[in-house]
Design an enzyme around this catalytic site. Structure first.
Site, PDB file in Angstrom:
ATOM      1  N   GLY A 196      41.731  34.226  45.156  1.00  0.00           N
ATOM      2  CA  GLY A 196      40.853  33.745  44.199  1.00  0.00           C
ATOM      3  C   GLY A 196      41.353  33.006  42.957  1.00  0.00           C
ATOM      4  N   GLY A 205      39.776  31.839  40.282  1.00  0.00           N
ATOM      5  CA  GLY A 205      38.826  31.456  39.213  1.00  0.00           C
ATOM      6  C   GLY A 205      39.434  32.143  38.108  1.00  0.00           C
ATOM      7  N   VAL A 249      40.248  33.500  52.938  1.00  0.00           N
ATOM      8  CA  VAL A 249      40.593  34.966  53.315  1.00  0.00           C
ATOM      9  C   VAL A 249      39.325  35.350  54.090  1.00  0.00           C
ATOM     10  CG1 VAL A 249      40.995  36.970  52.329  1.00  0.00           C
ATOM     11  CG2 VAL A 249      42.247  35.153  51.393  1.00  0.00           C
ATOM     12  N   GLU A 262      19.713  25.990  30.919  1.00  0.00           N
ATOM     13  CA  GLU A 262      20.581  24.946  30.659  1.00  0.00           C
ATOM     14  C   GLU A 262      20.033  23.597  31.560  1.00  0.00           C
ATOM     15  OE1 GLU A 262      24.541  27.379  29.237  1.00  0.00           O
ATOM     16  OE2 GLU A 262      24.343  26.546  31.496  1.00  0.00           O
ATOM     17  N   ASP A 275      33.639  38.890  38.716  1.00  0.00           N
ATOM     18  CA  ASP A 275      32.582  39.028  39.425  1.00  0.00           C
ATOM     19  C   ASP A 275      32.104  40.118  40.507  1.00  0.00           C
ATOM     20  OD1 ASP A 275      31.528  37.370  37.371  1.00  0.00           O
ATOM     21  OD2 ASP A 275      31.080  35.910  38.608  1.00  0.00           O
TER      22      ASP A 275
HETATM   23  C1  LIG Z   1      26.674  28.055  36.764  1.00  0.00           C
HETATM   24  C2  LIG Z   1      27.504  29.006  36.099  1.00  0.00           C
HETATM   25  C3  LIG Z   1      27.343  28.867  34.896  1.00  0.00           C
HETATM   26  C4  LIG Z   1      28.001  30.148  34.042  1.00  0.00           C
HETATM   27  N1  LIG Z   1      28.082  29.953  32.760  1.00  0.00           N
HETATM   28  C5  LIG Z   1      28.665  31.063  31.916  1.00  0.00           C
HETATM   29  C6  LIG Z   1      29.117  31.082  30.666  1.00  0.00           C
HETATM   30  O1  LIG Z   1      28.413  30.069  29.984  1.00  0.00           O
HETATM   31  N2  LIG Z   1      29.761  31.782  30.295  1.00  0.00           N
HETATM   32  C7  LIG Z   1      30.280  32.941  30.704  1.00  0.00           C
HETATM   33  O2  LIG Z   1      30.951  33.639  30.117  1.00  0.00           O
HETATM   34  N3  LIG Z   1      30.289  32.854  32.186  1.00  0.00           N
HETATM   35  C8  LIG Z   1      29.459  32.165  32.888  1.00  0.00           C
HETATM   36  N4  LIG Z   1      29.251  32.141  34.099  1.00  0.00           N
HETATM   37  C9  LIG Z   1      29.984  33.287  34.787  1.00  0.00           C
HETATM   38  C10 LIG Z   1      31.541  33.146  35.018  1.00  0.00           C
HETATM   39  O3  LIG Z   1      31.849  31.718  35.541  1.00  0.00           O
HETATM   40  C11 LIG Z   1      31.956  33.873  35.953  1.00  0.00           C
HETATM   41  O4  LIG Z   1      31.879  35.183  35.306  1.00  0.00           O
HETATM   42  C12 LIG Z   1      33.442  33.918  36.333  1.00  0.00           C
HETATM   43  O5  LIG Z   1      33.602  32.786  36.854  1.00  0.00           O
HETATM   44  C13 LIG Z   1      34.081  35.002  37.337  1.00  0.00           C
HETATM   45  O6  LIG Z   1      35.004  34.931  37.622  1.00  0.00           O
HETATM   46  P1  LIG Z   1      35.924  35.248  38.996  1.00  0.00           P
HETATM   47  O7  LIG Z   1      37.149  34.976  38.687  1.00  0.00           O
HETATM   48  O8  LIG Z   1      35.422  36.680  39.215  1.00  0.00           O
HETATM   49  O9  LIG Z   1      35.160  34.440  39.936  1.00  0.00           O
HETATM   50  P2  LIG Z   1      35.301  32.629  40.230  1.00  0.00           P
HETATM   51  O10 LIG Z   1      35.642  32.192  38.936  1.00  0.00           O
HETATM   52  O11 LIG Z   1      34.161  32.570  40.519  1.00  0.00           O
HETATM   53  O12 LIG Z   1      36.413  32.410  41.096  1.00  0.00           O
HETATM   54  C14 LIG Z   1      36.518  32.876  42.567  1.00  0.00           C
HETATM   55  C15 LIG Z   1      37.458  32.033  43.202  1.00  0.00           C
HETATM   56  O13 LIG Z   1      37.580  32.709  44.386  1.00  0.00           O
HETATM   57  C16 LIG Z   1      37.798  31.747  45.440  1.00  0.00           C
HETATM   58  N5  LIG Z   1      37.338  32.261  46.786  1.00  0.00           N
HETATM   59  C17 LIG Z   1      36.054  32.920  46.994  1.00  0.00           C
HETATM   60  N6  LIG Z   1      35.919  33.262  48.271  1.00  0.00           N
HETATM   61  C18 LIG Z   1      37.104  33.161  48.664  1.00  0.00           C
HETATM   62  C19 LIG Z   1      37.698  33.355  49.873  1.00  0.00           C
HETATM   63  N7  LIG Z   1      37.301  34.038  51.113  1.00  0.00           N
HETATM   64  N8  LIG Z   1      39.143  32.777  50.082  1.00  0.00           N
HETATM   65  C20 LIG Z   1      39.709  32.288  49.239  1.00  0.00           C
HETATM   66  N9  LIG Z   1      39.157  32.036  48.042  1.00  0.00           N
HETATM   67  C21 LIG Z   1      38.197  32.289  47.651  1.00  0.00           C
HETATM   68  C22 LIG Z   1      36.697  30.421  44.741  1.00  0.00           C
HETATM   69  O14 LIG Z   1      37.167  29.281  45.529  1.00  0.00           O
HETATM   70  C23 LIG Z   1      36.790  30.809  43.492  1.00  0.00           C
HETATM   71  O15 LIG Z   1      38.046  29.694  43.091  1.00  0.00           O
HETATM   72  C24 LIG Z   1      28.484  31.122  34.710  1.00  0.00           C
HETATM   73  C25 LIG Z   1      28.735  31.133  36.276  1.00  0.00           C
HETATM   74  C26 LIG Z   1      28.120  30.030  36.825  1.00  0.00           C
HETATM   75  C27 LIG Z   1      28.051  30.068  38.303  1.00  0.00           C
END
Ligand SMILES: Cc1cc2nc3c(=O)[nH]c(=O)nc-3n(C[C@H](O)[C@H](O)[C@H](O)COP(=O)(O)OP(=O)(O)OC[C@H]3O[C@@H](n4cnc5c(N)ncnc54)[C@H](O)[C@@H]3O)c2cc1C
Length: 466
Positions: free
Chosen positions: A14, A16, A85, A178, A317
Site C-alpha cells: 500500500g 497511501g 496483494v 463536504e 487505517d
Molecule cells: C473521502 C475521504 C476524505 C478524507 N478526509 C480526510 C481529512 O480531511 N483529513 C484526514 O486527516 N484524513 C482524511 N481521510 C482519511 C485518510 O485519508 C486516511 O486516514 C488515510 O488515507 C489512511 O492512510 P493509509 O495509508 O492507511 O491508507 P490509504 O491512504 O487508503 O492507502 C492504502 C493504499 O493501499 C493500496 N491497497 C489497498 N489494498 C491493496 C491490496 N490488496 N494490494 C495492493 N495495494 C492495496 C491502495 O491502493 C492505497 O494506495 C479521508 C479519507 C477519505 C476516503
C-alpha cells in the site's frame, strides 16, 4: 572473495499515507524495499470530494508512485510493483499477488487502508457509491452531473424531474458534510443559468445522519456551527435518521425506533457513512491468528506489530492502534492521515531499531487537531497549540486555515500551484472546471434508456426567465 550478505528485505503493501511515509523513512537504511500497490498512484484522499464535485482534476490530488519515490528507485534501494496483494504466508514469510507471484520478506509493513462498509447491506453499494478511490470520485462526478442532465430531459414528468434533482448524502462526517455543502453550491451557483428546462437552484440536497448531530467527532459547539453553515447553504439536514433501505429510486429512513419509515425519492445517493478495514485484515488474521476489531482492523501491539510476529507491522487505517503517551492511559488512534503517516514513520523506525538489535518503541500519536470544510468561506477547526491547549474556530478563518493546510500537505509543487490556481478561479467565478465526463450516458445503469416516442418539449424555465 566473499559475496556481501544480502540486505534485509522490507515489503510494504500500500502506497497511501502510511506506506509512503514508511518507504521515505527507510531511505538510506541498508534494506532492500519492495513497495506494492494495486494502483500506480499515491492519492491525497482529503481532497477526493473536490474531484467528485468537479472542482479539481484527478492528477491535481495524486501522483505516480514511481515519480514521487524516484530518488530511492534510482539509488537502487526501492522496487515498485503494481499488483493486488491477496495472500500472506506468515510461516514462509512471503506475500502473494493476485497473478500468483510470491514476494518474500524479512519485514512486512501492511498499509492497505480501508474500504466502505454498508453495515451488512452490500446491495446498497450499487445505488449509493462511496468515496475512497479516484475511480469512486469519477463515478460519483458522472452521477452528479448527469443527474442534472437527466432532470433537463424529464421536462414533462415533474415527479421524475424532482427525483433527479434530489441528492441524498448518507453520513454527516467530514466527507458527507463536504459533499453536501459543495453539491448545494453547484446547484445554486455553478449550474444556475446553464439549463433551460429546469432551474438547478430548485435542487434539494438532503444530508442524512444517524447520530443526533453532524460532525460527531468534533466538539458540540463546532457541530452546531457546521449545522448553521449547512442550513445557510440550503442543505436539508436530517439527524437521528437511520437508513433502512436504498435502491435506484431513493432512500428510506426512520427517525427513531417507533417512528414511521420516511421515503426520500432521490436518484442520486452518495454513501459517506461507514468505513471497514481493507480485506487484508482478514487475511492477516488467517495467517497469524491476530485479533480484529468490529471494523475488521488489526489489533496491534504497542509497537504496531502483530502479536507473535515482530516482523509484521500494520499501520494506518488498517490498524486498531493505541497511542502510548508517557504517563497516560493508551488512547485509540483516529483513522486520519496524520495518524497513518506517523504510524508509517514509526514502523520504519522500529525496523531500523530491530536491525541494530535495539528494542522497539511504543507508538505515540501526536494530535494536531481536526478540520472540516462545509463550503466557500465556511469550515470548522480544532487545533492543538502547545501551552494553550485546544483552539476551536469556525467560519472564514477556519476555511482559510483549511485551504492552507490542504495545499501545504499536497504532494508536489506543481499540484499545490494548480490547486491554488483552480481554487482562486472557482472562488471568483463559481465555476467548477472539471465537468467534462468522458463516459456516455449509456454507462449509467439507472438512467432512463428505453426508447419511446414522446411529445416535443418547450423550454419552460427559459420562457419564464425571459
Ligand atoms: C473521502 C475521504 C476524505 C478524507 N478526509 C480526510 C481529512 O480531511 N483529513 C484526514 O486527516 N484524513 C482524511 N481521510 C482519511 C485518510 O485519508 C486516511 O486516514 C488515510 O488515507 C489512511 O492512510 P493509509 O495509508 O492507511 O491508507 P490509504 O491512504 O487508503 O492507502 C492504502 C493504499 O493501499 C493500496 N491497497 C489497498 N489494498 C491493496 C491490496 N490488496 N494490494 C495492493 N495495494 C492495496 C491502495 O491502493 C492505497 O494506495 C479521508 C479519507 C477519505 C476516503
Amino acid at each position: 572473495m566473499s559475496t556481501p550478505a544480502p540486505l534485509p528485505r522490507v515489503v510494504i503493501v500500500g502506497c497511501g499515507f502510511g506506506g509512503i511515509e514508511a518507504a521515505r523513512t527507510l531511505a538510506g537504511t541498508p534494506v532492500d524495499i519492495t513497495l506494492i500497490d494495486r494502483t500506480n498512484h499515491h492519492l491525497f484522499q482529503p481532497l477526493l470530494y473536490q474531484v467528485a464535485t468537479a472542482g479539481l482534476t484527478s492528477p491535481s490530488i495524486s501522483g505516480p508512485i514511481r515519480h514521487i519515490l524516484r530518488r530511492q528507485i534510482r539509488n537502487g534501494q526501492l522496487t515498485v510493483l503494481l499488483g493486488q496483494v491477496v495472500g500472506i504466508d506468515a510461516g514462509a514469510r512471503c506475500i502473494a499477488l493476485a497473478d500468483g507471484e510470491r514476494v518474500p520478506y524479512d519485514h512486512l509493513i501492511v498499509a492497505s487502508g480501508a474500504t466502505h462498509s454498508y453495515f451488512g447491506h452490500d446491495e446498497w453499494a450499487a445505488h449509493a457509491p462511496g468515496l475512497k478511490t479516484l475511480a469512486d470520485a469519477l463515478h460519483i462526478r458522472q452521477r452528479l452531473l448527469y443527474a442534472f442532465e437527466l432532470a433537463e430531459r424529464e421536462a414533462q414528468d415533474a415527479a421524475a424531474r424532482e427525483s433527479w434533482l434530489t441528492f441524498a448524502v448518507v453520513g454527516a462526517g467530514p466527507t458527507g458534510v463536504e459533499m453536501a455543502g459543495t453539491l448545494a453550491e453547484i446547484a445554486h451557483h455553478t449550474l444556475h443559468e446553464e439549463y433551460r428546462r429546469i432551474d438547478s437552484r430548485r435542487a434539494r440536497v438532503v444530508l442524512l445522519e444517524g447520530a443526533p448531530r453532524v460532525l460527531g467527532a468534533f466538539p458540540e459547539t463546532l457541530s452546531q456551527r457546521a449545522r448553521e453553515q449547512l442550513d445557510a447553504l440550503g442543505v436539508e439536514v436530517r439527524t437521528g435518521a437511520q437508513v433502512t433501505h436504498i435502491d435506484d429510486q431513493g432512500v428510506r429512513f426512520r427517525r427513531g425506533k417507533d417512528e414511521p419509515e420516511e421515503t426520500l425519492r432521490a436518484r442520486t445517493v452518495i454513501w459517506a457513512a461507514g468505513v471497514a478495514a481493507s480485506p487484508l485484515g482478514r487475511e492477516l488474521q488467517r495467517a497469524t491468528d491476530c485479533a480484529l476489531d468490529r471494523a475488521g482492523r488489526v489489533v496491534v501491539e504497542p509497537d504496531l506489530t502483530v502479536a507473535g510476529h515482530p516482523e509484521i507491522h500494520v499501520v494506518g487505517d488498517l490498524a486498531a492502534a493505541k497511542s502510548h503517551a508517557p504517563g497516560r492511559e493508551p488512547t485509540p488512534v483516529p483513522g486520519v492521515s496524520p495518524g497513518a503517516k506517523q504510524m508509517g514513520r514509526h514502523a520504519a523506525a522500529n525496523i531500523r531499531r530491530r536491525l541494530r538489535s535495539q528494542a522497539t518503541r511504543p507508538f505515540h500519536y501526536v494530535d494536531y487537531g481536526s478540520l472540516a470544510t462545509i463550503g466557500r468561506r465556511s469550515a470548522v477547526a480544532t487545533v492543538q497549540v502547545p501551552l494553550l491547549g485546544q483552539l476551536r474556530f469556525s467560519g472564514l478563518f477556519a476555511w482559510l486555515f483549511w485551504l492552507f493546510v490542504h495545499v501545504y500537505f499536497l504532494i508536489g509543487f506543481r499540484n499545490r500551484l494548480i490547486v491554488l490556481a483552480d481554487w482562486a478561479w472557482a472562488y471568483f467565478t463559481f465555476e467548477r472546471h472539471a465537468r467534462v465526463v468522458p463516459e456516455p450516458l449509456a454507462t449509467m445503469p439507472h438512467a432512463r434508456q428505453e426508447h419511446t416516442w414522446a411529445e416535443p418539449v418547450e423550454p419552460e424555465h427559459a420562457s419564464k426567465r425571459a
